[in-house]
Design a protein around this motif. Structure first.
Motif, PDB file in Angstrom:
ATOM      1  N   ALA A   1       0.347  -1.203   0.126  1.00 18.57           N
ATOM      2  CA  ALA A   1       0.137  -0.244   0.230  1.00 18.57           C
ATOM      3  C   ALA A   1       1.107   1.300  -0.110  1.00 18.57           C
ATOM      4  CB  ALA A   1      -1.186  -0.035   1.561  1.00 18.57           C
ATOM      5  N   TRP A   2       1.774   1.431  -0.824  1.00 18.13           N
ATOM      6  CA  TRP A   2       2.241   2.840  -1.218  1.00 18.13           C
ATOM      7  C   TRP A   2       2.765   3.256  -3.162  1.00 18.13           C
ATOM      8  CZ3 TRP A   2       6.840   0.790  -3.715  1.00 18.13           C
ATOM      9  CH2 TRP A   2       6.816  -0.807  -3.510  1.00 18.13           C
ATOM     10  N   SER A   3       2.778   3.921  -2.824  1.00 19.87           N
ATOM     11  CA  SER A   3       3.965   4.476  -4.802  1.00 19.87           C
ATOM     12  C   SER A   3       4.914   5.287  -4.403  1.00 19.87           C
ATOM     13  CB  SER A   3       2.318   5.320  -5.356  1.00 19.87           C
ATOM     14  OG  SER A   3       2.510   7.006  -4.314  1.00 19.87           O
TER      15      SER A   3
ATOM     16  N   THR B   1       7.051  -4.287  -8.312  1.00 20.55           N
ATOM     17  CA  THR B   1       6.640  -2.672  -7.355  1.00 20.55           C
ATOM     18  C   THR B   1       5.239  -2.846  -7.104  1.00 20.55           C
ATOM     19  OG1 THR B   1       6.962  -0.612  -7.512  1.00 20.55           O
ATOM     20  CG2 THR B   1       6.043  -1.485 -10.114  1.00 20.55           C
ATOM     21  N   SER B   2       4.787  -1.794  -6.661  1.00 21.41           N
ATOM     22  CA  SER B   2       2.966  -2.012  -6.453  1.00 21.41           C
ATOM     23  C   SER B   2       2.427  -1.175  -7.353  1.00 21.41           C
ATOM     24  CB  SER B   2       3.033  -0.847  -5.062  1.00 21.41           C
ATOM     25  OG  SER B   2       4.041   0.144  -5.675  1.00 21.41           O
ATOM     26  N   VAL B   3       1.664  -2.356  -7.834  1.00 23.36           N
ATOM     27  CA  VAL B   3       0.412  -1.453  -8.220  1.00 23.36           C
ATOM     28  C   VAL B   3      -0.077  -0.163  -8.246  1.00 23.36           C
ATOM     29  CG1 VAL B   3      -1.971  -2.063  -9.026  1.00 23.36           C
ATOM     30  CG2 VAL B   3      -1.235  -4.147  -8.591  1.00 23.36           C
TER      31      VAL B   3
ATOM     32  N   VAL C   1       0.100   2.728 -11.167  1.00 25.25           N
ATOM     33  CA  VAL C   1      -1.245   3.590 -11.470  1.00 25.25           C
ATOM     34  C   VAL C   1      -0.445   4.993 -11.438  1.00 25.25           C
ATOM     35  CG1 VAL C   1      -3.013   4.141 -10.500  1.00 25.25           C
ATOM     36  CG2 VAL C   1      -2.730   1.919 -10.957  1.00 25.25           C
ATOM     37  N   HIS C   2       0.313   5.591 -10.032  1.00 28.24           N
ATOM     38  CA  HIS C   2       0.991   6.915 -10.207  1.00 28.24           C
ATOM     39  C   HIS C   2       1.383   7.355 -11.031  1.00 28.24           C
ATOM     40  CE1 HIS C   2       2.414  10.187  -6.745  1.00 28.24           C
ATOM     41  NE2 HIS C   2       1.783  10.667  -7.439  1.00 28.24           N
TER      42      HIS C   2
END
Length: 418
Positions: free
Chosen positions: A146-148, A301-303, A307-308
């Motif tokens: 839960a991070w960007s 990496t994170s989704v 998205v960011h």
């Protein structure tokens, strides 16, 4: 297209990789070897065999992520490590610290810096192979992801930069590539790190993405804007993933392969010529680098990070992560829309070197010029911009002639500001 070629396509699309034609006899052999990541750590596998001292450290961020850093305290010629100027190297998205070690010592920036008298520190971002631990969360838990790149700027960079600063007792120089430039610029714009940084060299600086008009980049934007149905009849709702903002993006997993099937089926996207259609024609790579790249990359990496990036492409503004609703943004930021990172707020006295490529279709020249416009009030003698007309995105970290074209000037820039 077979799985092995898809794996290579994924590698290229999201981490600026190589031509899918490499999945011929040479490429297939290397891909088979690369499906299982090597067990050796960076020191054992790459640094020590080249004759360099190598040290490993753990750094914990304020939000509980446990990161690995590697240090090359001196060059092969020895000398007093205690008197050396520290420099931190920060990689881009879907890469890790191996970015700086893929070429032979005379061509890889980490080794070049060590041999030129620097104390070299290499980061590995959260979620990558050597930085997948947390004080309470496991990577199988969506909350871990839960991070960007907001959190990379707010937590990871302050943790790693602060660690080096305390360990050495000296301000450090910074080198970032691609997303490693965006996180630094964002942190600088909020006044973070500047009390511990002597200067920053930004290779292929990424801030604005307005002019990233390549078919692959635009296809990525489409993929995350609605439901995706692939030729294998799988359905992935990327807009739902974006709204949730949690989860791992593993390019070698099911999400990555299905996503690439969609992208490569779009009009104007040629998955057999990704070099030209995504990053631009990198001029100066060789097969030995490809071998190393396929062995050690690509990294998860994170989704939310992806998205960011796509939010930035669509909006044309550099902001914090948009949670998708006024209410959610209000909870996160106290306002209905995400706050903007104001690049003109970067302290005017902070020495900056921006090196960018005329052939780079990801960090486009026009977007770099937008950033330079934001920096127009920077102290004139503290801002250097270098345009390398023949370079594209990967040449800056993997080009066989990057030492002569970029690194020698970078070292001179650091020398001026030491």
């Amino acid at each position: 297209m077979g799985f092995r070629c898809w794996l290579l396509v994924i590698t290229f699309v999201l981490s600026m990789g190589f031509h899918c034609e490499l999945a011929g006899a040479h490429g297939r052999r290397q891909l088979l070897q690369s499906l299982e990541p090597p067990d050796d750590d960076v020191c054992t596998a790459v640094v020590s065999p080249q004759g360099y001292e190598c040290q490993e450290y753990e750094v914990k961020t304020q939000d509980g992520y446990i990161l690995t850093m590697h240090r090359i305290p001196q060059g092969r010629g020895g000398g007093s490590a205690g008197k050396r100027q520290p420099v931190l190297l920060q990689h881009g998205v879907l890469m890790d610290g191996m970015t700086w070690l893929l070429n032979p010592p005379q061509q890889s920036l980490a080794f070049v810096l060590a041999d030129n008298g620097f104390d070299v520190w290499i980061t590995h971002g959260r979620g990558t192979r050597w930085s997948r631990r947390h004080e309470s969360l496991d990577t199988s838990n969506p909350a871990y992801w839960a991070w960007s790149w907001d959190e990379l700027a707010s937590f990871d960079l302050p943790a790693t930069v602060g660690f080096v600063f305390r360990k050495t007792g000296r301000k450090l120089h910074y080198v970032g590539h691609s997303m490693g430039t965006l996180t630094a610029l964002s942190a600088f714009s909020e006044g973070k790190l500047v009390d511990k940084i002597k200067s920053a060299a930004l290779l292929t600086p990424v801030a604005y993405l307005t002019y990233m008009t390549t078919p692959i980049g635009r296809a990525a934007g489409s993929a995350f804007s609605g439901e995706v149905r692939t030729s294998s009849q799988h359905s992935l709702n990327f807009s739902m993933l974006g709204a949730l903002g949690v989860g791992e993006f593993d390019p070698k997993g099911a999400v990555g392969t299905n996503y690439l099937e969609f992208v490569c089926a779009m009009p104007g996207v040629n998955c057999y010529d990704l070099m030209a259609s995504f990053t631009g024609p990198n001029c100066c790579l060789n097969y030995s680098t490809v071998d190393m790249y396929l062995k050690y990359e690509l990294q998860p990496t994170s989704v939310r990070t992806l998205v960011h990036f796509l939010q930035t492409i669509r909006s044309g503004v550099i902001t914090k992560y948009d949670y998708g609703s006024s209410m959610a943004n209000m909870v996160a930021y106290g306002q209905s829309s995400p706050p903007e990172y104001h690049m003109p707020n970067i302290p005017h006295h902070l020495p900056l070197l921006l090196s960018y490529g005329g052939g780079d279709m990801l960090s486009d020249v026009k977007d770099v010029q937008l950033l330079l416009k934001d920096l127009r009030n920077h102290d004139a003698d503290e801002l250097v911009a270098q345009l390398v007309k023949e370079y594209a995105h990967l040449d800056f970290v993997m080009g066989v002639n990057a030492k002569q074209v970029v690194y020698d000037g970078l070292i001179a820039f650091f020398g001026k500001h030491s």
